[in-house]
Motif scaffolding. Structure first.
Motif, PDB file in Angstrom:
ATOM      1  N   ALA A   1      99.197  -1.428 -19.953  1.00 42.14           N
ATOM      2  CA  ALA A   1     100.259  -0.726 -19.228  1.00 42.14           C
ATOM      3  C   ALA A   1     100.866  -1.618 -18.153  1.00 42.14           C
ATOM      4  O   ALA A   1     102.092  -1.655 -17.979  1.00 42.14           O
ATOM      5  N   ALA A   2     100.033  -2.360 -17.435  1.00 42.62           N
ATOM      6  CA  ALA A   2     100.532  -3.263 -16.388  1.00 42.62           C
ATOM      7  C   ALA A   2     101.384  -4.368 -16.976  1.00 42.62           C
ATOM      8  O   ALA A   2     102.427  -4.736 -16.414  1.00 42.62           O
ATOM      9  N   ALA A   3     100.960  -4.909 -18.125  1.00 40.69           N
ATOM     10  CA  ALA A   3     101.719  -5.983 -18.765  1.00 40.69           C
ATOM     11  C   ALA A   3     103.087  -5.485 -19.232  1.00 40.69           C
ATOM     12  O   ALA A   3     104.103  -6.171 -19.057  1.00 40.69           O
ATOM     13  N   LEU A   4     103.143  -4.283 -19.812  1.00 38.41           N
ATOM     14  CA  LEU A   4     104.419  -3.732 -20.258  1.00 38.41           C
ATOM     15  C   LEU A   4     105.302  -3.376 -19.064  1.00 38.41           C
ATOM     16  O   LEU A   4     106.522  -3.581 -19.096  1.00 38.41           O
ATOM     17  N   ALA A   5     104.685  -2.840 -18.013  1.00 38.48           N
ATOM     18  CA  ALA A   5     105.455  -2.478 -16.822  1.00 38.48           C
ATOM     19  C   ALA A   5     106.133  -3.696 -16.209  1.00 38.48           C
ATOM     20  O   ALA A   5     107.277  -3.610 -15.734  1.00 38.48           O
ATOM     21  N   GLU A   6     105.464  -4.835 -16.235  1.00 35.04           N
ATOM     22  CA  GLU A   6     106.085  -6.038 -15.684  1.00 35.04           C
ATOM     23  C   GLU A   6     107.337  -6.402 -16.479  1.00 35.04           C
ATOM     24  O   GLU A   6     108.368  -6.793 -15.904  1.00 35.04           O
TER      25      GLU A   6
ATOM     26  N   GLU B   1     107.648   3.608 -20.196  1.00 35.93           N
ATOM     27  CA  GLU B   1     109.074   3.695 -19.902  1.00 35.93           C
ATOM     28  C   GLU B   1     109.299   3.275 -18.462  1.00 35.93           C
ATOM     29  O   GLU B   1     108.603   3.750 -17.552  1.00 35.93           O
ATOM     30  N   GLY B   2     110.236   2.362 -18.259  1.00 36.63           N
ATOM     31  CA  GLY B   2     110.536   1.876 -16.926  1.00 36.63           C
ATOM     32  C   GLY B   2     112.015   1.665 -16.747  1.00 36.63           C
ATOM     33  O   GLY B   2     112.821   1.996 -17.631  1.00 36.63           O
ATOM     34  N   PRO B   3     112.420   1.075 -15.625  1.00 36.45           N
ATOM     35  CA  PRO B   3     113.846   0.860 -15.365  1.00 36.45           C
ATOM     36  C   PRO B   3     114.546   0.055 -16.449  1.00 36.45           C
ATOM     37  O   PRO B   3     115.744   0.248 -16.695  1.00 36.45           O
ATOM     38  N   GLY B   4     113.820  -0.838 -17.129  1.00 35.93           N
ATOM     39  CA  GLY B   4     114.444  -1.705 -18.117  1.00 35.93           C
ATOM     40  C   GLY B   4     114.425  -1.195 -19.535  1.00 35.93           C
ATOM     41  O   GLY B   4     114.930  -1.861 -20.434  1.00 35.93           O
ATOM     42  N   GLY B   5     113.831  -0.034 -19.777  1.00 33.64           N
ATOM     43  CA  GLY B   5     113.774   0.465 -21.141  1.00 33.64           C
ATOM     44  C   GLY B   5     112.423   1.053 -21.473  1.00 33.64           C
ATOM     45  O   GLY B   5     111.690   1.523 -20.584  1.00 33.64           O
ATOM     46  N   ILE B   6     112.077   1.004 -22.749  1.00 37.76           N
ATOM     47  CA  ILE B   6     110.813   1.550 -23.247  1.00 37.76           C
ATOM     48  C   ILE B   6     110.148   0.503 -24.128  1.00 37.76           C
ATOM     49  O   ILE B   6     110.796  -0.074 -25.012  1.00 37.76           O
ATOM     50  N   LEU B   7     108.873   0.261 -23.890  1.00 34.04           N
ATOM     51  CA  LEU B   7     108.079  -0.627 -24.736  1.00 34.04           C
ATOM     52  C   LEU B   7     106.847   0.121 -25.218  1.00 34.04           C
ATOM     53  O   LEU B   7     106.257   0.908 -24.469  1.00 34.04           O
ATOM     54  N   ARG B   8     106.476  -0.154 -26.448  1.00 38.37           N
ATOM     55  CA  ARG B   8     105.279   0.457 -27.030  1.00 38.37           C
ATOM     56  C   ARG B   8     104.387  -0.648 -27.568  1.00 38.37           C
ATOM     57  O   ARG B   8     104.845  -1.504 -28.320  1.00 38.37           O
ATOM     58  N   ALA B   9     103.124  -0.626 -27.182  1.00 41.22           N
ATOM     59  CA  ALA B   9     102.144  -1.592 -27.678  1.00 41.22           C
ATOM     60  C   ALA B   9     101.119  -0.875 -28.538  1.00 41.22           C
ATOM     61  O   ALA B   9     100.580   0.163 -28.136  1.00 41.22           O
ATOM     62  N   THR B  10     100.866  -1.415 -29.720  1.00 46.69           N
ATOM     63  CA  THR B  10      99.763  -0.951 -30.556  1.00 46.69           C
ATOM     64  C   THR B  10      98.659  -1.990 -30.468  1.00 46.69           C
ATOM     65  O   THR B  10      98.866  -3.162 -30.791  1.00 46.69           O
TER      66      THR B  10
ATOM     67  N   VAL C   1     103.983  -5.353 -30.011  1.00 49.25           N
ATOM     68  CA  VAL C   1     104.884  -4.730 -29.043  1.00 49.25           C
ATOM     69  C   VAL C   1     106.230  -4.476 -29.695  1.00 49.25           C
ATOM     70  O   VAL C   1     106.782  -5.360 -30.366  1.00 49.25           O
ATOM     71  N   THR C   2     106.760  -3.274 -29.504  1.00 49.71           N
ATOM     72  CA  THR C   2     108.096  -2.935 -29.985  1.00 49.71           C
ATOM     73  C   THR C   2     108.866  -2.268 -28.862  1.00 49.71           C
ATOM     74  O   THR C   2     108.284  -1.668 -27.957  1.00 49.71           O
ATOM     75  N   GLY C   3     110.203  -2.372 -28.912  1.00 47.35           N
ATOM     76  CA  GLY C   3     111.043  -1.715 -27.919  1.00 47.35           C
ATOM     77  C   GLY C   3     112.047  -2.672 -27.321  1.00 47.35           C
ATOM     78  O   GLY C   3     112.412  -3.685 -27.926  1.00 47.35           O
ATOM     79  N   ARG C   4     112.486  -2.369 -26.111  1.00 49.31           N
ATOM     80  CA  ARG C   4     113.485  -3.178 -25.428  1.00 49.31           C
ATOM     81  C   ARG C   4     113.049  -3.379 -23.982  1.00 49.31           C
ATOM     82  O   ARG C   4     112.686  -2.424 -23.296  1.00 49.31           O
TER      83      ARG C   4
ATOM     84  N   ARG D   1     116.652  -7.276 -24.368  1.00 49.55           N
ATOM     85  CA  ARG D   1     116.305  -7.893 -25.646  1.00 49.55           C
ATOM     86  C   ARG D   1     115.399  -6.968 -26.456  1.00 49.55           C
ATOM     87  O   ARG D   1     114.432  -6.411 -25.923  1.00 49.55           O
ATOM     88  N   ASP D   2     115.709  -6.776 -27.718  1.00 51.38           N
ATOM     89  CA  ASP D   2     114.845  -6.005 -28.607  1.00 51.38           C
ATOM     90  C   ASP D   2     113.603  -6.830 -28.918  1.00 51.38           C
ATOM     91  O   ASP D   2     113.683  -8.033 -29.165  1.00 51.38           O
ATOM     92  N   ILE D   3     112.454  -6.146 -28.932  1.00 51.98           N
ATOM     93  CA  ILE D   3     111.168  -6.806 -29.160  1.00 51.98           C
ATOM     94  C   ILE D   3     110.481  -6.105 -30.313  1.00 51.98           C
ATOM     95  O   ILE D   3     110.470  -4.877 -30.399  1.00 51.98           O
ATOM     96  N   ALA D   4     109.919  -6.895 -31.213  1.00 51.36           N
ATOM     97  CA  ALA D   4     109.140  -6.319 -32.309  1.00 51.36           C
ATOM     98  C   ALA D   4     108.217  -7.389 -32.863  1.00 51.36           C
ATOM     99  O   ALA D   4     108.677  -8.434 -33.315  1.00 51.36           O
ATOM    100  N   GLY D   5     106.911  -7.133 -32.797  1.00 42.83           N
ATOM    101  CA  GLY D   5     105.971  -8.065 -33.401  1.00 42.83           C
ATOM    102  C   GLY D   5     104.759  -8.320 -32.530  1.00 42.83           C
ATOM    103  O   GLY D   5     104.607  -7.752 -31.449  1.00 42.83           O
ATOM    104  N   PRO D   6     103.854  -9.188 -33.010  1.00 42.28           N
ATOM    105  CA  PRO D   6     102.666  -9.536 -32.238  1.00 42.28           C
ATOM    106  C   PRO D   6     103.028 -10.213 -30.935  1.00 42.28           C
ATOM    107  O   PRO D   6     104.108 -10.812 -30.805  1.00 42.28           O
ATOM    108  N   VAL D   7     102.135 -10.148 -29.965  1.00 40.95           N
ATOM    109  CA  VAL D   7     102.371 -10.736 -28.647  1.00 40.95           C
ATOM    110  C   VAL D   7     102.722 -12.206 -28.726  1.00 40.95           C
ATOM    111  O   VAL D   7     103.639 -12.700 -28.060  1.00 40.95           O
ATOM    112  N   ALA D   8     102.004 -12.944 -29.569  1.00 42.39           N
ATOM    113  CA  ALA D   8     102.261 -14.397 -29.658  1.00 42.39           C
ATOM    114  C   ALA D   8     103.699 -14.677 -30.053  1.00 42.39           C
ATOM    115  O   ALA D   8     104.349 -15.598 -29.523  1.00 42.39           O
ATOM    116  N   GLU D   9     104.257 -13.864 -30.970  1.00 46.39           N
ATOM    117  CA  GLU D   9     105.629 -14.074 -31.416  1.00 46.39           C
ATOM    118  C   GLU D   9     106.638 -13.631 -30.357  1.00 46.39           C
ATOM    119  O   GLU D   9     107.626 -14.312 -30.086  1.00 46.39           O
TER     120      GLU D   9
END
Length: 379
Positions: free
Chosen positions: A143-148, A288-297, A356-359, A364-372
């Protein structure tokens, strides 16, 4: 009053209390070779094979026995329930860096008060990390990593898929004892009392559609304090939809409220404590934060015990300042990490997959493993 004494020795071993249990043995194997280890528990003879494998020592410390325990250690990790705060008090008194991954919310609150106030005549002289968020603090770390990436966190929703085929230690289903107790969460910035197993819904967690319902977890208490989140929700479901439905049904008819106390404890535990040979731990954390929504599996194919041990290992590195930032004296929670951008790569490096998926805040749209996704961000 016991006379437990832990003395800080920067060159001494890392003391793992419960270090040869299901989670403890996983952590011991991860930490071996980096630090000398001392494994403590009620029956140290059970640690003999593990000690030979790792070159570790073992000592008896039964937290239900008043016999005092004394040791010198560079840090201590609590991997078993510490109902009377014996390990925490000894660590505070000795100025030993401390990590705990076993407490439910009310005990986190009590430990936080104790760590903040210190013992009579003392204040915290070492780092105290209460890392009891789900799976050794992995949920609040993610959660902290996505919030950043989002410039903050307004809403954090976690959904857990509990694999009933997985290995499980005796303490891993302690949350069952809280299923008859309402708990408080923050929704839209307002405190709200919630009943366990309420709010059931079905959603995708990894590759599975899973029915989930509300449970009490420490991150629902800590994330509003640390990240300023206005809504924090955690739900859990099981790999068997029938098992989840049965549990929700029992909650709806008030079984867990009536079946409280020690008399019913064996019955409550039998409902879930049937450890298998192995399974996969899967979590979904949406921020969900000021910059959008990110989801991590988050997926660990080696199961929940190993994922919890990974969380404990990251906590141990934090209190020893071995993760790229100096250790901080005093109370902290996992999501208070000074370098949140390092957390998802650290999980990946430990063998945990994070997709991680989302924006994010850049749009920037994000989709894929953390390394990518990290490589894309660098580009």
């Amino acid at each position: 009053m016991n006379n437990d004494q832990l003395m800080h020795d920067p060159a001494g071993p890392v003391l793992l209390v419960g270090g040869y249990g299901t989670v403890g043995a996983e952590l011991a194997r991860m930490a071996a070779g980096t630090w000398p280890l001392l494994l403590a528990g009620r029956t140290p003879a059970r640690a003999a094979d593990l000690c030979r494998e790792l070159g570790a020592g073992a000592r008896r410390w039964d937290l239900s026995d008043p016999e005092p325990f004394q040791a010198a250690a560079r840090a201590v990790v609590g991997l078993v329930n510490d109902p009377d705060d014996r390990v925490l008090r000894a660590a505070l008194a000795g100025g030993v860096p401390y990590v705990d991954v076993t407490r439910w919310t009310s005990r986190v609150q009590r430990a936080a008060a104790l760590a903040s106030l210190g013992l009579p005549g003392t204040g915290p002289a070492a780092p105290v990390l209460l890392s009891s968020g789900w799976m050794g603090g992995v949920v609040p770390l993610v959660a902290a990593a996505l919030a950043e990436r989002l410039g903050g966190a307004d809403r954090v929703e976690t959904s857990i898929r509990y694999d009933l085929a997985d290995r499980a230690g005796a303490d891993s289903v302690e949350f069952m004892d809280r299923l008859g107790v309402d708990f408080e969460v923050l929704e839209g910035g307002r405190a709200k009392a919630v009943s366990p197993l309420s709010g059931a819904r079905t959603l995708s967690i990894g590759d599975h559609r899973t029915k989930v319902a509300r449970i009490d977890t420490p991150e629902q208490f800590t994330l509003p304090l640390t990240l300023g989140a206005r809504t924090v929700t955690t739900r859990i479901g099981f790999s068997s939809t029938a098992a989840t439905s049965a549990l929700v049904g029992l909650g709806r008819i008030g079984f867990f409220r009536r079946a409280r106390g020690e008399r019913w404890r064996p019955v409550r535990r039998r409902l879930l404590y049937a450890p298998g040979g192995g399974g996969t731990a899967t979590l979904r954390i949406e921020v969900e934060g000021p910059g959008g929504i990110l989801r991590a599996t988050v997926t660990d194919p080696h199961g929940q015990a190993r994922l919890t041990a990974v969380g404990a290992l990251l906590g141990l590195r934090r209190v020893l300042g071995a993760d790229g930032a100096p250790a901080r004296t005093g109370l902290a929670f996992p999501e208070s990490h000074p370098l949140p951008g390092t957390l998802l790569p650290a999980l990946e490096a430990a063998g945990v997959r994070v997709d991680v998926t989302g924006r994010d805040v850049t749009g920037r749209d994000i989709a894929g493993p953390v390394a990518e996704t990290a490589a894309g961000a660098a580009a």
